[in-house]
Design a protein around this motif. Structure first.
Motif, short mmCIF file in Angstrom:
data_model
loop_
_atom_site.label_atom_id
_atom_site.label_comp_id
_atom_site.label_asym_id
_atom_site.label_seq_id
_atom_site.Cartn_x
_atom_site.Cartn_y
_atom_site.Cartn_z
N MET A 77 92.63 86.30 63.03
CA MET A 77 93.45 87.12 62.13
C MET A 77 92.60 88.18 61.43
O MET A 77 93.02 89.32 61.28
N LEU A 78 91.43 87.78 61.00
CA LEU A 78 90.52 88.72 60.35
C LEU A 78 90.13 89.85 61.30
O LEU A 78 90.11 91.02 60.92
N VAL A 79 89.87 89.51 62.54
CA VAL A 79 89.55 90.53 63.55
C VAL A 79 90.73 91.48 63.75
O VAL A 79 90.55 92.69 63.83
N SER A 80 91.92 90.93 63.77
CA SER A 80 93.12 91.76 63.92
C SER A 80 93.27 92.74 62.75
O SER A 80 93.59 93.92 62.94
N VAL A 81 93.01 92.25 61.56
CA VAL A 81 93.09 93.11 60.36
C VAL A 81 92.03 94.22 60.45
O VAL A 81 92.32 95.38 60.17
N LEU A 82 90.82 93.87 60.86
CA LEU A 82 89.76 94.87 60.99
C LEU A 82 90.14 95.95 61.99
O LEU A 82 89.93 97.14 61.75
N ARG A 83 90.70 95.55 63.11
CA ARG A 83 91.09 96.52 64.14
C ARG A 83 92.16 97.47 63.60
O ARG A 83 92.07 98.69 63.78
N ARG A 84 93.14 96.92 62.95
CA ARG A 84 94.23 97.77 62.41
C ARG A 84 93.73 98.68 61.30
O ARG A 84 94.14 99.84 61.20
N GLN A 85 92.86 98.17 60.45
CA GLN A 85 92.32 98.99 59.37
C GLN A 85 91.46 100.12 59.93
O GLN A 85 91.51 101.24 59.44
N ALA A 86 90.67 99.83 60.96
CA ALA A 86 89.85 100.88 61.57
C ALA A 86 90.73 101.99 62.12
O ALA A 86 90.46 103.18 61.89
N GLU A 87 91.79 101.63 62.81
CA GLU A 87 92.70 102.64 63.35
C GLU A 87 93.41 103.41 62.25
O GLU A 87 93.59 104.61 62.35
N ALA A 88 93.79 102.73 61.18
CA ALA A 88 94.47 103.38 60.06
C ALA A 88 93.55 104.37 59.34
O ALA A 88 94.02 105.32 58.72
N HIS A 89 92.24 104.16 59.44
CA HIS A 89 91.27 105.03 58.79
C HIS A 89 90.65 106.04 59.76
O HIS A 89 89.60 106.61 59.50
N GLY A 90 91.30 106.25 60.89
CA GLY A 90 90.85 107.28 61.83
C GLY A 90 89.75 106.87 62.77
O GLY A 90 89.12 107.72 63.40
N GLY A 91 89.50 105.59 62.89
CA GLY A 91 88.46 105.11 63.78
C GLY A 91 89.04 104.20 64.84
O GLY A 91 90.24 104.21 65.10
N PHE A 92 88.19 103.40 65.44
CA PHE A 92 88.67 102.41 66.39
C PHE A 92 87.75 101.20 66.37
O PHE A 92 86.64 101.26 65.86
N ALA A 93 88.25 100.11 66.91
CA ALA A 93 87.48 98.87 66.94
C ALA A 93 87.49 98.29 68.34
O ALA A 93 88.44 98.47 69.09
N MET A 94 86.40 97.60 68.65
CA MET A 94 86.30 96.94 69.95
C MET A 94 85.69 95.56 69.73
O MET A 94 84.70 95.42 69.00
N VAL A 95 86.29 94.56 70.35
CA VAL A 95 85.73 93.22 70.30
C VAL A 95 84.65 93.13 71.36
O VAL A 95 84.93 93.25 72.55
N ILE A 96 83.43 92.93 70.93
CA ILE A 96 82.29 92.82 71.84
C ILE A 96 82.18 91.38 72.36
O ILE A 96 81.88 91.14 73.51
N ARG A 97 82.44 90.43 71.45
CA ARG A 97 82.35 89.02 71.81
C ARG A 97 83.38 88.24 71.03
O ARG A 97 83.46 88.36 69.81
N LYS A 98 84.18 87.45 71.74
CA LYS A 98 85.16 86.58 71.09
C LYS A 98 84.50 85.25 70.75
O LYS A 98 83.78 84.68 71.57
N GLY A 99 84.79 84.80 69.54
CA GLY A 99 84.27 83.52 69.10
C GLY A 99 85.40 82.52 68.93
O GLY A 99 86.48 82.69 69.49
N ASP A 100 85.16 81.51 68.13
CA ASP A 100 86.18 80.51 67.85
C ASP A 100 87.34 81.17 67.11
O ASP A 100 87.13 81.84 66.10
N PRO A 101 88.58 81.01 67.59
CA PRO A 101 89.71 81.72 66.98
C PRO A 101 90.00 81.30 65.55
O PRO A 101 90.54 82.09 64.77
#
Length: 114
Positions: free
Chosen positions: A10-34
């Protein structure tokens, strides 16, 4: 009483959405324990100047982050090796890369998850 913690996915999802909302983008390099995975962020400004951030352990109610490594773009190999070492010690870790137009936008993104 211990405060409930937001699940890692959920935290990763929030980070991705916030990055996009602020004119950037996010990429998951490595998935960990959900649910309980820790998080490391690689910040870039317009694709350059990678900087690694990790949460600061502590008793504060808000999540604080500290800058771990700041390298020139020529040191991509160092960033990659650092991430590999960290993942070998913590197999549950999530590694997220946020590319933002300005450092202030990154600060705003971190404020949104604190």
């Amino acid at each position: 009483m211990i405060e409930p913690r937001l699940a890692a996915h959920m935290l990763v999802s929030v980070l991705r959405r916030q990055a996009e909302a602020h004119g950037g983008f996010a990429m998951v390099i490595r998935k960990g324990d959900p649910e309980a995975g820790s998080l490391m962020i690689i910040r870039r400004e317009k694709g350059e100047n990678p900087t690694i951030f990790e949460p600061v352990p502590g008793s504060s109610a808000t999540r604080e982050w500290r800058e771990i490594v700041h390298q020139d773009i020529d040191s991509e190999e160092y960033i990659s090796e650092y991430c590999q070492r960290l993942a070998s010690r913590d197999p549950d870790i999530w590694i997220i890369e946020l590319d933002v137009p300005f450092a202030q936008r990154f600060t705003d993104i971190l404020a949104a998850i604190s």
